[in-house]
Design an enzyme around this catalytic site. Structure first.
Site, PDB file in Angstrom:
ATOM      1  N   ASP A 261     -20.871   3.572  -6.674  1.00  0.00           N
ATOM      2  CA  ASP A 261     -20.825   2.371  -5.853  1.00  0.00           C
ATOM      3  C   ASP A 261     -22.196   1.715  -5.735  1.00  0.00           C
ATOM      4  O   ASP A 261     -23.226   2.389  -5.802  1.00  0.00           O
ATOM      5  CB  ASP A 261     -20.303   2.734  -4.459  1.00  0.00           C
ATOM      6  CG  ASP A 261     -19.870   1.520  -3.667  1.00  0.00           C
ATOM      7  OD1 ASP A 261     -19.651   0.454  -4.273  1.00  0.00           O
ATOM      8  OD2 ASP A 261     -19.761   1.639  -2.434  1.00  0.00           O
TER       9      ASP A 261
ATOM     10  N   HIS B 124     -23.387  -3.297 -13.313  1.00  0.00           N
ATOM     11  CA  HIS B 124     -22.494  -2.328 -13.942  1.00  0.00           C
ATOM     12  C   HIS B 124     -23.133  -1.735 -15.195  1.00  0.00           C
ATOM     13  O   HIS B 124     -23.019  -0.532 -15.455  1.00  0.00           O
ATOM     14  CB  HIS B 124     -21.163  -2.991 -14.293  1.00  0.00           C
ATOM     15  CG  HIS B 124     -20.400  -3.473 -13.095  1.00  0.00           C
ATOM     16  ND1 HIS B 124     -20.070  -2.647 -12.040  1.00  0.00           N
ATOM     17  CD2 HIS B 124     -19.895  -4.706 -12.786  1.00  0.00           C
ATOM     18  CE1 HIS B 124     -19.397  -3.351 -11.129  1.00  0.00           C
ATOM     19  NE2 HIS B 124     -19.279  -4.593 -11.565  1.00  0.00           N
TER      20      HIS B 124
ATOM     21  N   LEU C  87     -18.793  20.841 -20.246  1.00  0.00           N
ATOM     22  CA  LEU C  87     -18.548  19.946 -19.108  1.00  0.00           C
ATOM     23  C   LEU C  87     -17.294  19.138 -19.354  1.00  0.00           C
ATOM     24  O   LEU C  87     -17.112  18.588 -20.449  1.00  0.00           O
ATOM     25  CB  LEU C  87     -19.739  18.996 -18.906  1.00  0.00           C
ATOM     26  CG  LEU C  87     -19.548  17.877 -17.871  1.00  0.00           C
ATOM     27  CD1 LEU C  87     -19.507  18.458 -16.457  1.00  0.00           C
ATOM     28  CD2 LEU C  87     -20.652  16.823 -17.981  1.00  0.00           C
TER      29      LEU C  87
END
Length: 259
Positions: A37, A54, A148
């Site tokens: 965010d 972004h 991962l």
């Protein structure tokens, strides 16, 4: 500023050369979730278009993925695009989808080398065709990786996830394949987008907002929260390390009492 929930107790720790504390590799969370965010506010504070925020946020994601691999965190789930984000201006939504495609194409070779398995959760059928194709390609080419799991939450909403799970369960009940009396938490877990994965141990929320924003509503039942007012494009490995150090000082009781 960092906002920390739950009382902490001090622990004996090793220190790094710079005097800061070392992570306890035996007490790292298995699963970290992040609400990415603050991109728009980061851009606005610099007089830039929202899409620039972004794009800058992608650099943060790259750094955090590498840190998780280096430190041995097994699962990273990031909130990349919510079901509500379609309400944003068309130019921003289109730019975000193009950025997703660009990220997957540019990073796939490194993700393969680093042992990162790419997954996506959400109503993926609602994404543009090119985005779906790149996600599927990344999923297939990294499916065997073990270091991962990178979960990209795309066209994701916690309420939508529960609705979809209920529909699938109801279908089985209607077919006579599931007795309503057998429906318990495990059954519901098995029909969530995150089926087969442990719930997040730690949720990180940059930008200082104090809400979960329809993210992993079922899975966050006993997750530890760590909130910072740093915008996501400025969030880096050292910030993640601070979150992990804070997490390691908490006593997780899961509703019980420590005796």
């Amino acid at each position: 500023m960092v906002f920390s929930f739950l009382t902490k107790r001090s622990r004996s720790r090793k220190t790094r050369e710079d005097g800061s504390q070392e992570l306890d590799r035996e007490r790292l969370p298995r699963h970290v979730a992040i609400i990415m965010d603050g991109n728009g506010r980061w851009a606005r504070s610099r007089g830039l278009p929202r899409l620039a925020g972004h794009r800058a946020g992608v650099e943060s994601l790259r750094d955090i993925v590498r840190a998780c691999v280096d430190w041995g965190i097994g699962i990273l789930t990031v909130y990349a695009f919510s079901t509500e984000n379609w309400k944003r201006p068309h130019e921003e939504v289109e730019g975000l989808m193009n950025l997703l495609v660009e990220y997957l194409r540019r990073e796939l070779a490194e993700l393969r080398r680093e042992g990162v398995q790419v997954r996506a959760i959400g109503r993926l059928e609602g994404l543009p065709r090119q985005a779906r194709e790149e996600l599927e390609r990344a999923r297939k080419e990294t499916a065997a990786n073990k270091r991962l799991i990178l979960n990209l939450a795309l066209n994701y909403g916690g309420r939508s996830e529960l609705v979809d799970a209920c529909r699938r369960i109801a279908t089985l009940v209607a077919r006579g394949e599931l007795d309503p009396g057998e429906i318990d938490e495990e059954v519901i877990n098995n029909f969530l987008y995150t089926a087969g994965l442990p719930d997040p141990d730690l949720l990180i929320r940059p930008s200082g907002e104090m809400r979960v924003s329809n993210f992993l509503l079922w899975q966050l039942a006993y997750t530890e929260f760590w909130v910072t007012d740093i915008y996501w494009p400025d969030f880096r490995r050292e910030d993640l390390r601070r979150a992990l150090l804070d997490y390691q000082q908490r006593e997780r009781r899961f509703g019980g009492l420590k005796i």
